[in-house]
Design a protein around this motif. Structure first.
Motif, short mmCIF file in Angstrom:
data_model
loop_
_atom_site.label_atom_id
_atom_site.label_comp_id
_atom_site.label_asym_id
_atom_site.label_seq_id
_atom_site.Cartn_x
_atom_site.Cartn_y
_atom_site.Cartn_z
N SER A 251 -0.78 -3.96 8.08
CA SER A 251 -0.38 -5.20 8.75
C SER A 251 -0.31 -5.02 10.27
N ARG A 252 -0.14 -3.78 10.73
CA ARG A 252 -0.10 -3.53 12.18
C ARG A 252 -1.40 -3.95 12.88
N TYR A 253 -2.50 -3.92 12.12
CA TYR A 253 -3.79 -4.29 12.72
C TYR A 253 -3.93 -5.81 12.88
N LEU A 254 -2.97 -6.56 12.35
CA LEU A 254 -2.99 -8.01 12.52
C LEU A 254 -2.20 -8.45 13.76
N LEU A 304 2.89 -11.37 5.60
CA LEU A 304 3.18 -12.18 6.79
C LEU A 304 4.66 -12.14 7.14
N ASP A 305 5.51 -11.97 6.14
CA ASP A 305 6.94 -11.83 6.41
C ASP A 305 7.22 -10.57 7.22
N CYS A 306 6.47 -9.51 6.94
CA CYS A 306 6.58 -8.29 7.75
C CYS A 306 5.94 -8.49 9.11
N LEU A 307 4.81 -9.20 9.13
CA LEU A 307 4.08 -9.39 10.38
C LEU A 307 4.89 -10.19 11.39
#
Length: 472
Positions: A251-254, A304-307
């Motif tokens: 998710s870091r790449y988002l 997305l909750d993490c993002l």
């Protein structure tokens, strides 16, 4: 004397820059170290920078800080002009939306010139040192930048004035004028003020005393990719097992694409809610294909909750309102999925299981948040009415003792034990995985029974932990 030279109206942090040591005038590129750090501060969101110039030694420097603290509105940061640091390291405190009391530290106990020892526990500095004050069991070093939140400015001013009197009377032994900011940190910690430990990690922040040291420190800054470090630190370091290994790894790449699209954390939270509602709709279909698609959508909703948190940390736009909205969205999404699963099931007793799972989750959150609120209230009352006894003339912090709780925290840092404790409490990531897997490959009854069994164990574990901590 203090001299204000830049102002920004949109933020609430002011900076006191101590240009009181000869090193502040060392050459650096086309200017001096003082020029370099003032240039960095001009790019950060601070209200104003007030430069304190040499005017009578350590006592006068401390009184200058006290004077500024008494008239300032908002947080006040104090740092020496001989500090060579990445701008990203300064931003850890100066750009943090909380504008709280904190200090830059490096998690290594190897001290050196102008690297005084500190001890960090639970993300807070619990002991700080100087050439006079000793720190038992130090596990980090202070790196020059100290910030006092608005509510602690009166304490900062009182401490600075008390230290000035002690310094003028020669009662602080070998302490020299270069240690002004170190002494202020000692005073805040010994006064019981909670001081957040902002770790610089791979970044650099070093005070220097000579030209060679200055040149070496400046050259070392180029060895670190500040943009990469900022991206890495946007990912929550103390997250659950599932979130850490099954979400944050990619998710870091988002984050950067989200920044380019000018998405706000709240926007990402909204999309996450929408995906969870779609998952609930597909779960309500009651078919194997519907449950599989629902499970996938629910997983993406959690991504997305993490993002949204990662994006908030990366852009430093998080706020109490955003945190509250994120927490409320988590509960809404989870309960919506419960309803979807129950609607799609033909089991006659499924609604009783769904209601029981919902009640259990509500009770677990009540245990968590009521305890956290009680601890926060107790800390505020203690800080306001019952500050611990302390003396700046004691070379060692007399309040230190090794407790079973401290030993337990040390043992808890072991890798296997750490992750077991993370998993057993069934955090949101593990609940997401549990719901998605059981719904996709079995049925709603298995999902709710799994939530009740694991959630019941987690509730007992949490309750026992709260009671033991309270007793200690």
């Amino acid at each position: 004397m203090p001299d204000s030279f830049t102002t920004r109206e949109s933020t609430t942090t002011s900076v006191v820059l101590l240009a009181t040591t000869p090193a502040a005038r060392l050459s650096c590129g086309d200017g001096t170290l003082l020029d370099r750090i003032t240039g960095q501060l001009a790019m950060l969101p601070v209200n104003e920078v007030q430069v304190v110039t040499p005017d009578g030694g350590l006592g006068a420097d401390l009184r200058g800080v006290a004077k500024i603290a008494r008239i300032s509105a908002g947080a006040v940061a104090v740092l020496p002009a001989d500090l060579v640091a990445h701008a990203e390291a300064l931003a850890l405190l100066l750009e943090h939306p909380a504008h709280d009391t904190g200090a830059l530290i490096f998690p290594n106990a190897i001290t050196g010139p102008m690297r005084p020892p500190v001890r960090v526990e639970g993300g807070k500095i619990v002991a700080a040192g100087s050439s006079f004050h000793v720190v038992p069991e130090a596990n980090a070093t202070f790196r020059g930048l100290l910030q006092a939140g608005e509510s602690d400015l009166g304490t900062l001013a009182d401490i600075a004035e008390e230290l000035a009197e002690l310094a003028d009377a020669g009662k602080l032994g070998p302490v020299t004028p270069v240690e002004a900011v170190d002494l202020l940190l000692v005073g805040l910690v010994r006064s019981g003020v909670p001081v957040r430990a902002a770790s610089i990690g791979l970044l650099h922040a070093d005070r220097v005393a000579g030209q060679h040291a200055a040149d070496t420190a400046v050259a070392a800054l180029a060895d670190v990719d500040e943009a990469r470090v900022r991206l890495d630190t946007a990912v929550k370091q103390n997250d659950g097992f599932f979130a850490t290994f099954c979400v944050s790894t990619w998710s870091r790449y988002l984050i950067k694409p989200a920044v380019k699209l000018k998405l706000t954390p709240n926007t990402v939270t909204g999309v996450s809610v929408a995906l969870a509602l779609l998952a609930a709709v597909w779960f309500s279909a009651g078919t194997q294909g519907g449950r599989l698609l629902g499970a996938l959508l629910f997983y993406l909703s959690f991504v997305l909750d993490c993002l949204d948190g990662q994006l908030a940390r990366y852009t430093r736009t998080f706020s109490p309102l955003g945190a509250w909205a994120d927490g409320m969205a988590d509960r809404f999404k989870e309960y919506a999925v419960y309803i979807g699963l129950a609607v799609g099931s033909t089991d006659p007793g499924i609604w009783r299981l769904a209601v029981a799972a919902t009640i259990l989750q509500i009770v677990r959150h009540y245990i968590d948040f009521s305890y956290a609120g009680a601890v926060a209230d107790a800390a505020r009352v203690g800080a306001s009415w019952c500050r611990p006894a302390r003396s700046l003339l004691e070379s060692t912090d007399a309040r230190r003792e090794i407790t079973l709780l401290s030993l337990g925290q040390a043992l808890g840092r072991r890798v296997v034990g750490h992750w077991i404790k993370k998993i057993i409490v069934l955090p949101i990531g593990e609940r997401t995985a549990l719901i998605a897997v059981t719904a996709a490959f079995w049925n709603a009854r298995v999902t709710f029974l799994s939530l009740l069994c694991w959630g019941g164990v987690a509730a007992l574990y949490q309750l026992a932990g709260r009671m033991m901590r309270s007793a200690r």
